[in-house]
Design an enzyme around this catalytic site. Structure first.
Site, PDB file in Angstrom:
ATOM      1  N   LYS A  69       0.876  -1.171   0.000  1.00  0.00           N
ATOM      2  CA  LYS A  69       0.000   0.000   0.000  1.00  0.00           C
ATOM      3  C   LYS A  69       0.916   1.226   0.000  1.00  0.00           C
ATOM      4  CE  LYS A  69      -1.605   3.040   2.087  1.00  0.00           C
ATOM      5  NZ  LYS A  69      -1.519   4.541   1.803  1.00  0.00           N
ATOM      6  N   CYS A 110      13.714  11.493   6.978  1.00  0.00           N
ATOM      7  CA  CYS A 110      13.597  11.175   8.399  1.00  0.00           C
ATOM      8  C   CYS A 110      14.946  11.166   9.112  1.00  0.00           C
ATOM      9  CB  CYS A 110      12.888   9.829   8.588  1.00  0.00           C
ATOM     10  SG  CYS A 110      13.623   8.489   7.632  1.00  0.00           S
TER      11      CYS A 110
END
Length: 462
Positions: free
Chosen positions: A170, A279
């Site tokens: 996904k 990140c």
């Protein structure tokens, strides 16, 4: 841009169960460039069933054949590298040279590394009177973010396939087009039907359905710590394996002996890379008090050079979030020396390269992940103070240390509570494990340690 109006399940593109679509917007000019299906829980269920049906055959496939499919996948990605870069530039807003050098090239290297690991990994060994056997964990639910949209897909799917797992992916709703391109590449590489499946959709719908599905044995998620906490709770309730790569607030520690100009310039470049949407970015620069003013001046000058080099942020929500953090930094007493909250262009989701001085460790901008082109510079008194500041957040994903002598930098790095530390500008290594301490996540990606996440161990005693 090319967009499929279906989802990829069991080796074929098919219509989604519902009629809703997700529009894909170019963040540079806010123009709609395509649309993909908004997959439902029913679509996820269909995909998981296909993955479960394909699991026995793929798990039994010899590692050498799995390696051959991954090699073929890498070759397809190489052949389509220009299309990959153009697609990422269109849906993420990344400047084309960066898309070519990073968004296209790094996934190719990672796919190649797992082709080699699939062929060379020792899946069975003798330990005393036991045979210790490693086997695939099962069906993997992979949920990936938008900031490195193909790299994060390959960093999950390639080791899963190398291990003998099957996958339902996904991808992020902001950047689904390159995920569709990847599904085409998987198909062209001859990966058997059902081994890889793609369901585009929204996180609270398709993502949650995938995490909750009883047919999924492992959930691998990269994204925010808040969502990671939810997925961890779902996995914990089902006692299923989870791998989480979450947020970061990494420290760039410049020790007094370091080459200050180089450390500052590389540090600013690191923060501005991918428009700050990384990140592991070194968003806190720690400088000794005696060299602080010089470092601030260098950083402000360096940041100004990026005004026309970086792309926009991924969407309007992210733009407003980052601008809000900049306003909060000013309100809490930090000093702006470059950039600011004002949007530099009328259209698109742009934020100026921003540098704050006089930042204290307790300020919001020194504690929370901003995920934009924003650098905070903090001063420290001595090495112990620097270590306290560096370790003084809930995160521990990455970091950097600079010193004249490598041994000095390494000694400091060993005391940092973080998963990866670059010494004097060390280069990215796609074979080295990547992952975090504390609230930066659970598990590791890349290399042999990334492969291990997708394996279970069984011992047979004789």
């Amino acid at each position: 841009m090319k967009a499929h109006d279906g989802i990829y399940i069991d080796g074929a593109w098919r219509p989604a169960a519902g009629q809703d679509v997700i529009e894909v917007v170019n963040p540079a000019d806010e123009q709609v460039i395509g649309a993909v299906p908004a997959g439902t829980a029913l679509d996820v269920d269909t995909a998981v069933r296909a993955a479960r049906a394909a699991l026995p055959g793929w798990a039994a496939t010899p590692p050498a054949e799995r390696a051959a499919r991954l090699t073929a996948l890498r070759d397809v990605l190489v052949a389509r590298k220009d299309e990959i870069a153009e697609t990422v530039t269109a849906e993420l807003g990344s400047p084309l040279p960066f898309s070519q050098a990073v968004h296209a090239a790094v996934p190719i290297a990672v796919a190649g590394s797992y082709a080699e690991l699939a062929a060379s990994h020792v899946f069975e060994e003798k330990v005393g009177n036991s045979t210790v056997h490693q086997e695939p964990v099962g069906v993997v639910g992979a949920i990936t973010p938008w900031n490195y949209p193909l790299h994060q897909v390959v960093a999950k799917v390639a080791p899963a396939l190398a291990a003998g797992c099957t996958v339902v992916l996904k991808p992020a709703e902001d950047t689904p087009l390159v995920a569709q391109l990847f599904a085409e590449a998987v198909h062209e590489a001859g990966v058997p039907a059902g081994v890889f499946n793609l369901v585009t959709g929204l996180g609270p719908v398709a993502g949650q359905a995938l995490a909750e599905h009883p047919g999924v044995d492992l959930v691998s998620f990269t994204g925010s710590t808040a969502v990671g906490r939810q997925i961890g709770a779902i996995a914990g309730a089902a006692i299923k394996k989870v791998a989480l790569e979450l947020g970061g607030k990494s420290a760039n520690v410049i020790l007094p002996s370091a080459d200050l100009a180089r450390a500052v310039n590389v540090g600013v470049a690191n923060v501005m890379s991918n428009s700050g949407q990384t990140c592991s970015a070194w968003t806190r620069m720690l400088v000794h008090r005696d060299r602080y003013d010089e470092a601030v001046a260098l950083a402000a000058a360096a940041a100004a050079k990026y005004a026309d080099r970086i792309g926009p942020l991924v969407n309007g929500k992210q733009q407003q979030r980052v601008r809000g953090y900049i306003e909060q930094g000013v309100a809490e007493g930090a000093r702006l020396v470059a950039g600011g909250p004002e949007a530099p262009r009328e259209r698109g989701y742009w934020v100026s390269p921003t540098v704050f001085a006089d930042v204290t460790p307790d300020m919001t901008i020194a504690q929370e992940e901003i995920f934009g082109p924003v650098l905070s510079i903090l001063r420290y008194e001595d090495e112990e103070d620097a270590l306290r500041i560096a370790n003084g957040t809930v995160y521990g994903l990455a970091g950097a240390v600079w010193a004249a002598e490598e041994a000095e930098a390494v000694a400091f790095a060993r005391r940092m509570e973080t998963g990866q530390v670059d010494i004097n500008g060390g280069r990215f290594n796609p074979l080295a494990p990547f992952g975090g301490y504390k609230q930066s996540g659970v598990g590791r990606e890349l290399g042999a340690h990334g492969l291990a996440e997708y394996l279970q161990t069984k011992s047979l005693q004789f």
